[in-house]
Design a protein around this motif. Structure first.
Motif, PDB file in Angstrom:
ATOM      1  N   LEU B  40       1.117  -1.100   0.275  1.00 23.92           N
ATOM      2  CA  LEU B  40      -0.258  -0.032   0.255  1.00 23.92           C
ATOM      3  C   LEU B  40       0.731   1.140  -0.379  1.00 23.92           C
ATOM      4  O   LEU B  40       1.553   1.138   1.414  1.00 23.92           O
ATOM      5  N   SER B  89      12.699  -4.337   1.180  1.00 27.63           N
ATOM      6  CA  SER B  89      14.017  -5.082   1.297  1.00 27.63           C
ATOM      7  C   SER B  89      14.192  -5.224   2.790  1.00 27.63           C
ATOM      8  O   SER B  89      14.094  -6.426   3.028  1.00 27.63           O
ATOM      9  N   SER B 170       2.421 -13.497 -17.229  1.00 26.50           N
ATOM     10  CA  SER B 170       3.173 -14.235 -15.878  1.00 26.50           C
ATOM     11  C   SER B 170       3.599 -13.276 -15.121  1.00 26.50           C
ATOM     12  O   SER B 170       3.074 -13.468 -13.568  1.00 26.50           O
ATOM     13  N   TRP B 171       4.160 -12.478 -16.046  1.00 30.19           N
ATOM     14  CA  TRP B 171       4.453 -11.493 -14.346  1.00 30.19           C
ATOM     15  C   TRP B 171       3.119 -10.886 -13.828  1.00 30.19           C
ATOM     16  O   TRP B 171       3.382 -10.488 -12.442  1.00 30.19           O
ATOM     17  N   GLY B 189       9.303 -20.711  -7.109  1.00 31.09           N
ATOM     18  CA  GLY B 189      11.108 -20.444  -7.035  1.00 31.09           C
ATOM     19  C   GLY B 189      10.921 -18.860  -7.063  1.00 31.09           C
ATOM     20  O   GLY B 189      11.846 -18.365  -8.046  1.00 31.09           O
ATOM     21  N   SER B 191      11.343 -14.813  -6.386  1.00 31.35           N
ATOM     22  CA  SER B 191      11.182 -14.093  -5.487  1.00 31.35           C
ATOM     23  C   SER B 191       9.863 -12.812  -5.044  1.00 31.35           C
ATOM     24  O   SER B 191       9.688 -12.125  -5.650  1.00 31.35           O
ATOM     25  N   LEU B 193      10.914 -10.336  -2.762  1.00 31.33           N
ATOM     26  CA  LEU B 193      11.045  -8.715  -2.761  1.00 31.33           C
ATOM     27  C   LEU B 193      11.510  -8.859  -4.157  1.00 31.33           C
ATOM     28  O   LEU B 193      10.984  -7.327  -4.093  1.00 31.33           O
ATOM     29  N   TYR B 198       9.973  -3.893  -8.163  1.00 31.43           N
ATOM     30  CA  TYR B 198       9.341  -3.603  -9.593  1.00 31.43           C
ATOM     31  C   TYR B 198       8.470  -3.240  -9.122  1.00 31.43           C
ATOM     32  O   TYR B 198       8.249  -2.516 -10.420  1.00 31.43           O
ATOM     33  N   LEU B 298      -9.207  -5.336  -1.688  1.00 28.28           N
ATOM     34  CA  LEU B 298      -8.059  -5.444  -0.962  1.00 28.28           C
ATOM     35  C   LEU B 298      -7.197  -6.626  -1.392  1.00 28.28           C
ATOM     36  O   LEU B 298      -7.444  -7.531  -1.152  1.00 28.28           O
TER      37      LEU B 298
END
Lengths: 389, 311
Positions: B40, B89, B170-171, B189, B191, B193, B198, B298
């Protein structure tokens, strides 16, 4: 009931940091840790702000000296103390909801509505009614206006789980508009060219403490700090708020009426923010001008978090900010900077606070400061992870 | 009521509505990307302002609106990088970081504007527009609908592109998984994060572009606090559109009309206080939220930092 409460408290203690199982440090060490972690963000933010001033071609040392001179020396402390009254009450209003894990970001609308009503009704009520009764009524009117303005977000949150961040913000914008309409419409003083309310006569403002320009509203705010602290830490209502904030499912499980607690915490929050407006208008401003917005709430938020939602601990932080703000306005004028520079300082405090909190938690757990994700991000910032794994 | 149907009123309303809607559209589109991925972004307001200031500065100094838009994207990205580092991160509270970015964006752009222009607000020229042949000659509304800056057409194309990415690539699936059930994405498999990072950067770039459009095309200048809560309106649009880009476009236009009604009404004999009119978009949003309280959606993992092996 006690057993349930104790059980709930145990959950509260265990829940803030999932996976954190720390050997209990000594009392002294805990105190020291809290102090370091609360002060470090402020100091780092002042240093970073100083660097920014340097980049803008200002002398940071003379800027901060000017802040001290304007906010503390030669009577400046009195202005700072007066500013503390509304800030403290708003901080309390935020603590009550934040403890329940709810975001009330509609403080601007709640505050301005209260202020407009007090400035609008104040002159006539104070002229006719006995002063103490008039004060009581005006405080109540402002408080209830603030509370009422949280009602729609509260109900939407409690019944339909609509995100309260959005609804309180939207209600805030509407509240600011309604306050402006009131000031330019029914409450406008037509003997002045600028749209503003009638002025409360100087003799009818909240009395000052003897020998100073500090009004009794500051004492009222400090009294409210003690009362709210008692309510939050020594009553079952405070415990209910905290359980709800820590884990809503636990709260439902131990039989807390979650809807009622959500609505009541919202109402308390709005009430305290409305009262802040009454104290400010009756103690300091005496009138409200159209499109006026002191924007107290935004700047209070970081200090509420730094004080760990503890009403007593928030007092020194608010005192610090009051000095920074009073002196900062003057220092910014001298340096020919807009006072919005203070917003940058506040934002820096928030950012450093979250980072230090994070580092502290890693340290407590005996881990590296860097998460695996961060390490990976540093090592290979733009590689497509999908093929890498 | 007759005054409402004059041609000048309608063209002013629609043209103003589009000018006001485009920044909302870009920003809300960005927000729906990051909301899908479970972040958010309360810092949108700050990112828009950063984009608006840098965009204006770029267009003013480099004499090119396109370089301005590019600078705006960079401004939005600078806020998004902070957001991605701290709340993706490091997994820090998204709301606190977002509030900080909004405050910092408001403060820093105001300070820089003052330092740069010393209290003056220099303007830019009107941007070049591209008229669609034929359609722009439709009587009454043709000119105000189909004679727009090129970026508007590109923006509508972007809506379609994002809709296509969400739906078929797939994105798009990864994004949705990061918001719906990050554990599953991790187990597959991929990530979490990285996907979220992105997404946040995309949001920042789009919010910066929206801000730049607001400054360069909408206002032709930069004034401090010029977004006036549009970042928050964009969040609501993304929520109400349930992450569907085409609905983002439609609801942005509706809110754009709400924002432009005030200026358009000045052309008629109807006299309503500007305060009432400036409240309209917010009242519209509250009404929408009350009516469709259960309709906004949401993702379940929204606002929750992802920690591998966490509960």
């Amino acid at each position: 009931v006690v057993a349930v409460a104790l059980e709930a408290e145990a959950t509260v203690d265990a829940s803030p940091e999932p996976g954190a199982r720390v050997a209990e440090p000594t009392r002294m060490a805990r105190w020291w840790r809290t102090i370091v972690r609360s002060l470090a963000p402020v100091i780092l933010a002042l240093v970073a702000g100083g660097l920014l001033l340097l980049a803008l071609g200002q002398n940071p040392v003379s800027f901060y000296v000017a802040v001290w001179q304007g906010g503390v020396e030669s009577g400046g402390w009195q202005n700072s103390a007066v500013l503390m009254a509304p800030l403290l009450l708003i901080a309390l209003g935020l603590i009550v909801v934040f403890r329940a894990g709810i975001w009330n970001l509609g403080y601007d609308g709640q505050y301005l509505l209260g202020a407009a009503l007090v400035a609008g009704f104040g002159p006539s009520i104070l002229a006719t009614w006995p002063t103490p009764l008039a004060y009581a009524v005006l405080f109540l009117v402002a408080g209830c206006a603030g509370a009422l303005w949280t009602l729609i977000p509260a109900v939407l949150k409690a019944w339909y789980e609509v995100n309260e961040i959005i609804t309180t913000l939207m209600m805030s914008f509407i509240g600011v508009g309604v306050a402006n309409i009131l000031v330019k419409g029914p409450f406008q003083d037509h003997s002045v060219n600028i749209p503003q309310t009638r002025t409360i006569p100087f003799s009818k403002l909240l009395p000052n403490l003897s020998g100073t320009r500090v009004h009794v509203g500051v004492l009222l705010a400090l009294g409210a700090v003690v009362v709210v602290h008692y309510m939050l830490t020594r009553t079952s209502y405070g415990l209910r708020l905290q359980v709800l904030g820590a884990n809503p499912r636990t709260a439902r499980h131990v039989g807390i009426n979650v809807r009622r607690v959500i609505v009541s915490s919202f109402l308390w929050s709005g009430f305290l923010i409305g009262v802040a407006a009454a104290v400010d208008v009756l103690g300091l401003w005496a009138y409200v001008r159209a499109n006026w917005n002191p924007g107290y709430g935004d700047t209070v938020i970081p200090f509420v978090f730094l004080a760990r939602l503890n009403p007593l601990a928030v007092v020194p932080f608010i005192a610090f900010y009051a000095v920074l703000s009073t002196g900062g306005d003057l220092a910014a004028q001298q340096a020919n900077l807009p006072t919005d520079f203070l917003l940058v300082l506040v934002a820096l405090i928030l950012l450093f606070m979250t980072v230090i909190e994070y580092l502290g938690r890693r340290r407590d757990l005996g881990q590296s400061y860097l998460t695996p994700g961060l390490k990976e991000a540093l090592r290979r910032p733009l590689v497509r992870r999908r093929s890498a794994q | 009521v007759n005054g409402l149907l004059t041609q000048s009123f309608l063209t002013a309303l629609v043209a103003g509505g589009i000018v006001a809607a485009v920044p909302l559209m870009f920003t809300a589109l960005g927000e729906s990307v990051s909301e899908r991925a479970g972040v958010l972004n309360i810092g949108l307001e700050g990112m828009m302002l950063l984009g608006a200031y840098l965009g204006f500065l770029g267009a003013y100094e480099l004499h090119s609106e396109w370089l301005g838009f590019l600078a705006g994207v960079a401004g939005g990205l600078s806020g998004a990088i902070v957001m991605a580092l701290l709340s993706v991160s490091m997994g820090l509270d998204q709301i606190v970081v977002g509030i900080a970015i909004t405050l910092a964006g408001e403060g820093i752009t105001s300070v820089l504007q003052q330092a740069q222009f010393k209290g003056k607000f220099p303007g830019l020229g009107n941007p070049a527009t591209v008229a669609i042949p034929g359609l722009s000659r439709i009587p009454v509304l043709g000119h105000s609908l189909f004679d727009q800056p090129l970026l508007v057409y590109l923006g509508i194309g972007l809506l379609a592109l994002v809709a296509w990415v969400f739906r078929t690539t797939s994105w798009g699936l990864n994004l949705r998984a990061a918001g719906e059930k990050p554990e599953a994405l991790d187990a597959a498999g991929i990530s979490v994060l990285a996907v979220r990072t992105y997404a946040v950067l995309t949001t920042g770039a789009l919010a910066g572009l929206g801000g730049a459009y607001l400054a360069i095309v909408g206002a032709n200048t930069f004034t401090p606090f010029m977004t006036q809560g549009q970042g928050f309106i964009a969040i609501v649009i993304a929520m109400l559109a349930r992450g569907k880009p085409l609905w983002v476009g439609v609801s942005s236009f509706v809110f754009g009309i709400c924002l432009s009604i005030g200026t358009a009404l000045q052309l008629t004999s109807i006299n309503i206080s500007s305060d009432v009119i400036s409240m309209l978009p917010y009242i519209a949003i509250m009404a929408a939220l009350i009516l469709f309280a259960r309709g906004s959606y949401l993702p379940p993992a929204l606002c929750l930092p992802y920690v591998r092996g966490g509960k």
